[in-house]
Design a protein around this motif. Sequence first.
Motif, PDB file in Angstrom:
ATOM      1  N   ARG A   1     116.615  69.569  63.011  1.00 45.40           N
ATOM      2  CA  ARG A   1     115.509  69.580  62.060  1.00 45.40           C
ATOM      3  C   ARG A   1     116.119  69.557  60.660  1.00 45.40           C
ATOM      4  NH1 ARG A   1     112.820  68.311  65.863  1.00 45.40           N
ATOM      5  NH2 ARG A   1     111.211  69.541  66.911  1.00 45.40           N
ATOM      6  N   ASN A   2     116.558  68.391  60.244  1.00 50.20           N
ATOM      7  CA  ASN A   2     117.315  68.272  58.997  1.00 50.20           C
ATOM      8  C   ASN A   2     116.437  68.076  57.760  1.00 50.20           C
ATOM      9  OD1 ASN A   2     119.873  68.532  60.238  1.00 50.20           O
ATOM     10  ND2 ASN A   2     119.753  66.406  60.938  1.00 50.20           N
ATOM     11  N   ASP A   3     115.177  67.731  57.938  1.00 48.67           N
ATOM     12  CA  ASP A   3     114.277  67.562  56.801  1.00 48.67           C
ATOM     13  C   ASP A   3     113.753  68.935  56.382  1.00 48.67           C
ATOM     14  OD1 ASP A   3     114.521  64.779  56.788  1.00 48.67           O
ATOM     15  OD2 ASP A   3     113.007  64.584  58.355  1.00 48.67           O
ATOM     16  N   LYS A   4     114.098  69.359  55.196  1.00 41.57           N
ATOM     17  CA  LYS A   4     113.731  70.704  54.749  1.00 41.57           C
ATOM     18  C   LYS A   4     112.226  70.807  54.547  1.00 41.57           C
ATOM     19  CE  LYS A   4     118.183  71.776  52.633  1.00 41.57           C
ATOM     20  NZ  LYS A   4     118.896  72.194  51.395  1.00 41.57           N
ATOM     21  N   HIS A   5     111.667  71.906  55.033  1.00 35.36           N
ATOM     22  CA  HIS A   5     110.217  72.065  54.968  1.00 35.36           C
ATOM     23  C   HIS A   5     109.853  73.548  54.994  1.00 35.36           C
ATOM     24  CE1 HIS A   5     111.224  72.064  59.290  1.00 35.36           C
ATOM     25  NE2 HIS A   5     110.222  72.914  59.412  1.00 35.36           N
ATOM     26  N   SER A   6     108.616  73.823  54.622  1.00 37.92           N
ATOM     27  CA  SER A   6     108.017  75.141  54.790  1.00 37.92           C
ATOM     28  C   SER A   6     107.096  75.070  56.006  1.00 37.92           C
ATOM     29  CB  SER A   6     107.215  75.538  53.550  1.00 37.92           C
ATOM     30  OG  SER A   6     108.040  75.575  52.408  1.00 37.92           O
ATOM     31  N   GLU A   7     106.830  76.229  56.611  1.00 45.18           N
ATOM     32  CA  GLU A   7     106.061  76.202  57.855  1.00 45.18           C
ATOM     33  C   GLU A   7     105.206  77.449  57.997  1.00 45.18           C
ATOM     34  OE1 GLU A   7     106.897  75.715  62.676  1.00 45.18           O
ATOM     35  OE2 GLU A   7     108.487  75.331  61.204  1.00 45.18           O
ATOM     36  N   MET A   8     103.988  77.241  58.494  1.00 40.55           N
ATOM     37  CA  MET A   8     103.105  78.320  58.914  1.00 40.55           C
ATOM     38  C   MET A   8     102.794  78.105  60.384  1.00 40.55           C
ATOM     39  SD  MET A   8      99.237  79.328  57.636  1.00 40.55           S
ATOM     40  CE  MET A   8      99.819  80.431  56.335  1.00 40.55           C
ATOM     41  N   GLU A   9     102.889  79.170  61.175  1.00 39.88           N
ATOM     42  CA  GLU A   9     102.528  79.066  62.587  1.00 39.88           C
ATOM     43  C   GLU A   9     101.648  80.243  62.975  1.00 39.88           C
ATOM     44  OE1 GLU A   9     105.430  78.103  65.872  1.00 39.88           O
ATOM     45  OE2 GLU A   9     104.860  80.151  66.463  1.00 39.88           O
ATOM     46  N   TYR A  10     100.590  79.955  63.695  1.00 37.37           N
ATOM     47  CA  TYR A  10      99.717  80.994  64.224  1.00 37.37           C
ATOM     48  C   TYR A  10      99.586  80.845  65.724  1.00 37.37           C
ATOM     49  CZ  TYR A  10      97.887  83.622  60.250  1.00 37.37           C
ATOM     50  OH  TYR A  10      97.754  84.491  59.191  1.00 37.37           O
TER      51      TYR A  10
ATOM     52  N   HIS B   1     103.121  84.047  63.042  1.00 34.14           N
ATOM     53  CA  HIS B   1     104.538  84.145  63.428  1.00 34.14           C
ATOM     54  C   HIS B   1     105.263  84.973  62.382  1.00 34.14           C
ATOM     55  CE1 HIS B   1     108.649  83.103  64.365  1.00 34.14           C
ATOM     56  NE2 HIS B   1     108.290  82.308  65.347  1.00 34.14           N
ATOM     57  N   TRP B   2     106.100  85.911  62.853  1.00 38.09           N
ATOM     58  CA  TRP B   2     106.762  86.834  61.939  1.00 38.09           C
ATOM     59  C   TRP B   2     107.860  86.180  61.117  1.00 38.09           C
ATOM     60  CZ3 TRP B   2     104.167  91.000  61.143  1.00 38.09           C
ATOM     61  CH2 TRP B   2     103.419  91.588  62.163  1.00 38.09           C
ATOM     62  N   GLY B   3     108.371  85.045  61.550  1.00 39.36           N
ATOM     63  CA  GLY B   3     109.461  84.419  60.821  1.00 39.36           C
ATOM     64  C   GLY B   3     109.034  83.251  59.956  1.00 39.36           C
ATOM     65  N   LYS B   4     107.721  83.084  59.770  1.00 42.93           N
ATOM     66  CA  LYS B   4     107.218  81.955  58.991  1.00 42.93           C
ATOM     67  C   LYS B   4     106.186  82.453  57.982  1.00 42.93           C
ATOM     68  CE  LYS B   4     108.194  79.073  62.973  1.00 42.93           C
ATOM     69  NZ  LYS B   4     107.718  78.127  64.011  1.00 42.93           N
ATOM     70  N   ILE B   5     105.717  81.570  57.134  1.00 42.33           N
ATOM     71  CA  ILE B   5     104.845  81.966  56.033  1.00 42.33           C
ATOM     72  C   ILE B   5     103.500  82.471  56.550  1.00 42.33           C
ATOM     73  CG2 ILE B   5     103.542  81.102  54.039  1.00 42.33           C
ATOM     74  CD1 ILE B   5     105.844  79.183  53.495  1.00 42.33           C
ATOM     75  N   HIS B   6     103.076  83.610  56.025  1.00 38.76           N
ATOM     76  CA  HIS B   6     101.695  84.077  56.206  1.00 38.76           C
ATOM     77  C   HIS B   6     101.374  85.013  55.056  1.00 38.76           C
ATOM     78  CE1 HIS B   6     102.330  88.296  57.508  1.00 38.76           C
ATOM     79  NE2 HIS B   6     103.471  87.845  58.012  1.00 38.76           N
ATOM     80  N   HIS B   7     100.100  85.375  54.940  1.00 41.07           N
ATOM     81  CA  HIS B   7      99.667  86.211  53.821  1.00 41.07           C
ATOM     82  C   HIS B   7      98.900  87.440  54.312  1.00 41.07           C
ATOM     83  CE1 HIS B   7      99.715  81.907  52.450  1.00 41.07           C
ATOM     84  NE2 HIS B   7     100.513  82.436  51.547  1.00 41.07           N
ATOM     85  N   ARG B   8      99.172  87.875  55.523  1.00 41.28           N
ATOM     86  CA  ARG B   8      98.419  88.991  56.090  1.00 41.28           C
ATOM     87  C   ARG B   8      99.027  90.324  55.655  1.00 41.28           C
ATOM     88  NH1 ARG B   8      95.319  86.460  60.103  1.00 41.28           N
ATOM     89  NH2 ARG B   8      93.910  88.227  59.863  1.00 41.28           N
TER      90      ARG B   8
ATOM     91  N   PHE C   1      98.361  76.092  53.105  1.00 40.57           N
ATOM     92  CA  PHE C   1      98.537  77.185  54.042  1.00 40.57           C
ATOM     93  C   PHE C   1      97.407  78.208  53.950  1.00 40.57           C
ATOM     94  CE2 PHE C   1     103.456  76.683  54.406  1.00 40.57           C
ATOM     95  CZ  PHE C   1     103.256  75.563  55.194  1.00 40.57           C
ATOM     96  N   THR C   2      96.859  78.408  52.777  1.00 46.12           N
ATOM     97  CA  THR C   2      95.723  79.329  52.650  1.00 46.12           C
ATOM     98  C   THR C   2      94.518  78.799  53.405  1.00 46.12           C
ATOM     99  OG1 THR C   2      96.480  80.150  50.501  1.00 46.12           O
ATOM    100  CG2 THR C   2      94.147  80.441  51.025  1.00 46.12           C
ATOM    101  N   ALA C   3      94.255  77.505  53.289  1.00 49.72           N
ATOM    102  CA  ALA C   3      93.129  76.900  54.001  1.00 49.72           C
ATOM    103  C   ALA C   3      93.338  76.974  55.506  1.00 49.72           C
ATOM    104  CB  ALA C   3      92.937  75.455  53.557  1.00 49.72           C
ATOM    105  N   CYS C   4      94.555  76.703  55.962  1.00 46.99           N
ATOM    106  CA  CYS C   4      94.846  76.781  57.392  1.00 46.99           C
ATOM    107  C   CYS C   4      94.724  78.220  57.893  1.00 46.99           C
ATOM    108  CB  CYS C   4      96.237  76.245  57.682  1.00 46.99           C
ATOM    109  SG  CYS C   4      96.418  74.460  57.450  1.00 46.99           S
ATOM    110  N   GLU C   5      95.208  79.151  57.104  1.00 48.34           N
ATOM    111  CA  GLU C   5      95.155  80.551  57.512  1.00 48.34           C
ATOM    112  C   GLU C   5      93.716  81.040  57.628  1.00 48.34           C
ATOM    113  OE1 GLU C   5      98.225  84.048  56.812  1.00 48.34           O
ATOM    114  OE2 GLU C   5      97.261  83.385  54.964  1.00 48.34           O
ATOM    115  N   ASP C   6      92.868  80.612  56.719  1.00 48.54           N
ATOM    116  CA  ASP C   6      91.446  80.969  56.809  1.00 48.54           C
ATOM    117  C   ASP C   6      90.849  80.488  58.118  1.00 48.54           C
ATOM    118  OD1 ASP C   6      91.528  82.168  54.336  1.00 48.54           O
ATOM    119  OD2 ASP C   6      90.648  80.478  53.256  1.00 48.54           O
TER     120      ASP C   6
END
Length: 275
Positions: free
Chosen positions: A157-166, A247-254, A232-237
């Motif tokens: 996974r060489n393309d740098k990115h941010s990620e949210m997973e639920y 996911h504890w190792g990825k972006i969230h706002h909880r 990510f805010t829209a997805c999290e909603d």
Amino acid sequence: AALLNQGDIDRQAIGGALATGTHGTGLQLRNLSAGLVSARLLLADGRAVECSASSEPELFQAARLHLGGLGVMTELTLAIRPAYRLEGRIWLEDLDAVLARIDALAEDTRHFEFFWMPGGDRAACKATWETQEPPVYPLAEEGKRRAWSDEVLANERNDKHSEMEYSVPLASGPDCFLALREMLARDFPALAWPLEYRTVAEDDVWLSTAYQRPTATISVHQGIDQPTEPLFTACEDLFRQFSGRPHWGKIHHRAGQDLASLHPRWNDWLSLIHI
């Protein structure tokens, strides 16, 4: 010997992967934290403690997915199995057709997942099963691949990115994915990064996103050079509407109050991190 399952990548340290509940995909396969057999912890007060299901059992339960809150895990014993070979194939299929038979796809092979590019009609599906056939080298970059488990499951996974997973209840996975597709088409039509869909077996790890429920996980990606908050805010909603656990190792706002409502053993875990 081999791990029972692996995630998409294998660049993490095993301690960090356990601390955050890293997982792969497989309807009958649990996350890495569920395979912890015993551990040696260096606590905040300087004590070194051995824990397992039979020795310091509550501390062990908290340590299986500990988020670094208990101290330093200096040694661990993890469940493994004899080395095994996997064969996999990748194909494109209409997304609606994939979601309509997602249960069969997940049940028919040891590992199943798919990626979908927003705005497209087709999903890139990947199914993998155990085989006794010999490995084939060099490893294929596309299509079929047959080799040892760590060579098939791990990807570059060489393309740098941010990620949210639920993680959502398994039965809610397709509806949640369809809701995301509708929202992204309406509000984020320019998104150029894929969504990923996987499954994880339920477990009894206190802070696991699959605690006491079979699980579908959905990952949303964004380029490292792109803003993440609106997307990510829209997805999290939306994930909230499907009882999603982040996911504890990825972006969230909880916040803590949110997490306590999502994890039945949250307060039990919290009471032990002050040891």
